[in-house]
Design a protein around this motif. Structure first.
Motif, PDB file in Angstrom:
ATOM      1  N   ASP A 103       0.819  -1.218   0.000  1.00  0.00           N
ATOM      2  CA  ASP A 103       0.000   0.000   0.000  1.00  0.00           C
ATOM      3  C   ASP A 103       0.852   1.267   0.000  1.00  0.00           C
ATOM      4  OD1 ASP A 103      -2.299  -1.437  -0.113  1.00  0.00           O
ATOM      5  OD2 ASP A 103      -2.792  -1.270   2.020  1.00  0.00           O
ATOM      6  N   LYS A 104       1.978   1.241   0.698  1.00  0.00           N
ATOM      7  CA  LYS A 104       2.864   2.416   0.713  1.00  0.00           C
ATOM      8  C   LYS A 104       3.470   2.653  -0.667  1.00  0.00           C
ATOM      9  CE  LYS A 104       4.063   2.213   5.624  1.00  0.00           C
ATOM     10  NZ  LYS A 104       5.171   2.104   6.614  1.00  0.00           N
ATOM     11  N   ILE A 105       3.848   1.576  -1.348  1.00  0.00           N
ATOM     12  CA  ILE A 105       4.398   1.735  -2.700  1.00  0.00           C
ATOM     13  C   ILE A 105       3.325   2.234  -3.657  1.00  0.00           C
ATOM     14  CG2 ILE A 105       5.488   0.519  -4.619  1.00  0.00           C
ATOM     15  CD1 ILE A 105       6.742  -1.367  -2.611  1.00  0.00           C
ATOM     16  N   ASN A 106       2.100   1.739  -3.505  1.00  0.00           N
ATOM     17  CA  ASN A 106       1.003   2.165  -4.377  1.00  0.00           C
ATOM     18  C   ASN A 106       0.713   3.652  -4.241  1.00  0.00           C
ATOM     19  OD1 ASN A 106       0.209  -0.190  -5.822  1.00  0.00           O
ATOM     20  ND2 ASN A 106      -0.707  -1.023  -3.968  1.00  0.00           N
ATOM     21  N   ARG A 107       0.809   4.178  -3.025  1.00  0.00           N
ATOM     22  CA  ARG A 107       0.562   5.612  -2.825  1.00  0.00           C
ATOM     23  C   ARG A 107       1.623   6.461  -3.508  1.00  0.00           C
ATOM     24  NH1 ARG A 107       0.073   3.924   2.705  1.00  0.00           N
ATOM     25  NH2 ARG A 107      -2.088   3.373   3.214  1.00  0.00           N
ATOM     26  N   ARG A 108       2.843   5.985  -3.543  1.00  0.00           N
ATOM     27  CA  ARG A 108       3.909   6.745  -4.180  1.00  0.00           C
ATOM     28  C   ARG A 108       3.848   6.667  -5.704  1.00  0.00           C
ATOM     29  NH1 ARG A 108       9.254   5.111  -0.515  1.00  0.00           N
ATOM     30  NH2 ARG A 108       8.497   5.981   1.474  1.00  0.00           N
ATOM     31  N   PHE A 241       6.207  -2.438 -13.824  1.00  0.00           N
ATOM     32  CA  PHE A 241       5.283  -1.402 -13.373  1.00  0.00           C
ATOM     33  C   PHE A 241       6.022  -0.129 -12.968  1.00  0.00           C
ATOM     34  CE2 PHE A 241       2.120  -4.901 -12.109  1.00  0.00           C
ATOM     35  CZ  PHE A 241       1.490  -4.796 -13.332  1.00  0.00           C
ATOM     36  N   SER A 242       7.225  -0.266 -12.441  1.00  0.00           N
ATOM     37  CA  SER A 242       8.003   0.920 -12.087  1.00  0.00           C
ATOM     38  C   SER A 242       8.657   1.564 -13.298  1.00  0.00           C
ATOM     39  CB  SER A 242       9.076   0.549 -11.053  1.00  0.00           C
ATOM     40  OG  SER A 242       9.959  -0.426 -11.585  1.00  0.00           O
ATOM     41  N   ASP A 243       9.006   0.763 -14.306  1.00  0.00           N
ATOM     42  CA  ASP A 243       9.611   1.281 -15.532  1.00  0.00           C
ATOM     43  C   ASP A 243       9.145   0.401 -16.691  1.00  0.00           C
ATOM     44  OD1 ASP A 243      11.088   2.454 -17.510  1.00  0.00           O
ATOM     45  OD2 ASP A 243      13.042   1.774 -16.777  1.00  0.00           O
ATOM     46  N   GLU A 244       8.253   0.925 -17.535  1.00  0.00           N
ATOM     47  CA  GLU A 244       7.659   0.127 -18.602  1.00  0.00           C
ATOM     48  C   GLU A 244       8.652  -0.215 -19.709  1.00  0.00           C
ATOM     49  OE1 GLU A 244       4.166   1.957 -20.078  1.00  0.00           O
ATOM     50  OE2 GLU A 244       3.032   1.672 -18.224  1.00  0.00           O
ATOM     51  N   LYS A 245       9.824   0.369 -19.699  1.00  0.00           N
ATOM     52  CA  LYS A 245      10.851   0.015 -20.676  1.00  0.00           C
ATOM     53  C   LYS A 245      11.588  -1.260 -20.292  1.00  0.00           C
ATOM     54  CE  LYS A 245      11.704   4.821 -22.080  1.00  0.00           C
ATOM     55  NZ  LYS A 245      12.724   5.893 -22.199  1.00  0.00           N
ATOM     56  N   TYR A 246      11.374  -1.733 -19.063  1.00  0.00           N
ATOM     57  CA  TYR A 246      12.081  -2.929 -18.590  1.00  0.00           C
ATOM     58  C   TYR A 246      11.437  -4.171 -19.189  1.00  0.00           C
ATOM     59  CZ  TYR A 246      14.100  -6.354 -15.399  1.00  0.00           C
ATOM     60  OH  TYR A 246      14.757  -7.431 -14.864  1.00  0.00           O
ATOM     61  N   GLN A 247      12.176  -4.896 -20.042  1.00  0.00           N
ATOM     62  CA  GLN A 247      11.671  -6.094 -20.707  1.00  0.00           C
ATOM     63  C   GLN A 247      12.621  -7.283 -20.579  1.00  0.00           C
ATOM     64  OE1 GLN A 247       8.705  -6.415 -22.150  1.00  0.00           O
ATOM     65  NE2 GLN A 247       8.049  -4.279 -22.061  1.00  0.00           N
TER      66      GLN A 247
END
Length: 374
Positions: A103-108, A241-247
């Motif tokens: 939840d803390k990560i989601n808020r950020r 989810f944190s960086d959409e370029k990460y594949q």
């Protein structure tokens, strides 16, 4: 004198919203009842069935282990009570990870609703897969599975388990049973519930099958292999989810997923199709837990092969969908070429109108030329 009106508020009840907001506290209270029961002599016998592992057998010391006796376990109906208690523990741990980490990560990060639910799912499963994979690997190393692969089928039936082995299976069953009430607690969408039920049901079917058929050695190896691949997928999705370029993580997962399916089939056929098929004792005996008969072996191999084929079919569809999305995302937009008409009128139309259409305010219209001549 002012007359006070009687309050018409009804007493608090266990409403839907109250249960959703305080389900962790309610479950904690239920779990504490079993723990407090250990403190009193009257309730201790009943509480022990829920908290501790049952069906303990102490084997005398042998020549190889002259100093200490071995304490082993087998399964029974009382294990359902133990699974229920640790299901409550799993719900509490799930709520702690959700509240204090996810939840803390989601808020950020300010995720959308779709990403929010997927992020929570991957966060919970990656933590579980990592813990179960490390725990299972420790059991494999401590019981010499790596140095001697024939232990998968040698001395079958494996009806006696060490404490670590039995507790591992009890924990696995408890975790996947806890996923059913979590569908309610996490407010899962109705369209996602069938997928989740199939997902949970497959885990429970195979884990319980390995546990009840005394194929716990093979089940442990396959679970560790499968959990490692699934952990890589969910941890890659968290980074995505944190960086959409990460594949890169998904590419590595795709390779290991296919290898994992092949290793699962190879180990299953090697253990059930060759190892158990060549065993001397091939009689159905419920008292000793021997299920090494042709019908059971065919059923075990068929269930494993069907499950692996189903997973590969889902994997291929997933990869095709990602490839289509990636190709449409990288495709350049198609630009329409302007139509050029020959002649002088097209140039005048362009000057006097918009996109070649003559406007009523044009200075060269026939009506305006007539007015000028007059």
């Amino acid at each position: 004198m002012a007359i006070r009106k009687k309050s018409t508020k009804s007493p608090p009840v266990l409403s839907h919203e109250f249960i959703l907001q305080n389900h962790a506290d309610i479950v904690s209270c239920v779990a504490m009842v079993f723990l407090l029961g250990l403190m009193f002599e009257i309730t201790a016998k009943a509480s022990i069935i829920f908290v501790t592992l049952q069906y303990n057998v102490t084997l005398p010391a042998t020549e190889e282990q002259a100093t200490e006796s071995a304490s082993l376990y087998y399964y029974g109906i009382k294990d359902l009570a133990t699974v229920f208690f640790y299901m409550l523990v799993a719900i509490i741990i799930h709520a702690i990870i959700q509240e204090y980490v996810l939840d803390k990560i989601n808020r950020r990060m300010h995720f959308s609703k779709t990403k929010h639910s997927k992020f929570n799912e991957s966060g919970q499963l990656s933590a579980f897969y990592f813990f179960a994979c490390v725990w299972g690997t420790f059991i494999l190393v401590s019981e010499n599975y790596v140095s001697d692969p024939t232990i998968l089928w040698r001395a079958y039936p494996h009806n006696l388990m060490t404490f670590q082995m039995k507790f591992f299976y009890i924990s696995q069953l408890a975790y996947w049973f806890h996923a059913f009430p979590e569908l309610y607690f996490q407010k899962t969408k109705k369209e996602d519930i069938p997928r989740q039920l199939v997902y949970i049901g497959l885990y429970l079917f195979h884990i319980a099958g390995a546990y009840l058929l005394n194929l716990n050695h093979l089940g442990l190896v396959l679970l560790v292999l499968h959990y490692f691949v699934e952990f890589l997928f969910h941890i890659s999705r968290l980074f995505y989810f944190s960086d959409e370029k990460y594949q890169k993580g998904f590419s590595l997962w795709a390779v290991l997923f296919v290898l994992g399916r092949l290793l699962t089939l190879i180990l299953s056929v090697l253990t059930v199709g060759f190892g158990l098929a060549r065993a001397e004792n091939q009689k159905l005996d419920f008292s000793t837990g021997n299920f090494n008969v042709l019908a059971v072996r065919i059923a075990v191999l068929a269930s494993i092969c069907i499950t692996q084929a189903f997973m590969m079919w889902k994997f291929i569809n997933f990869q095709l969908r990602r490839w289509r999305e990636h190709s449409t995302f990288q495709a350049p937009p198609v630009r329409k070429k302007p139509t050029v008409t020959k002649g002088r009128s097209s140039r005048k139309g362009t000057e006097n109108g918009v996109n070649g259409t003559v406007t009523s305010n044009g200075a060269d219209s026939p009506r305006n030329r007539k007015d000028k001549s007059s």
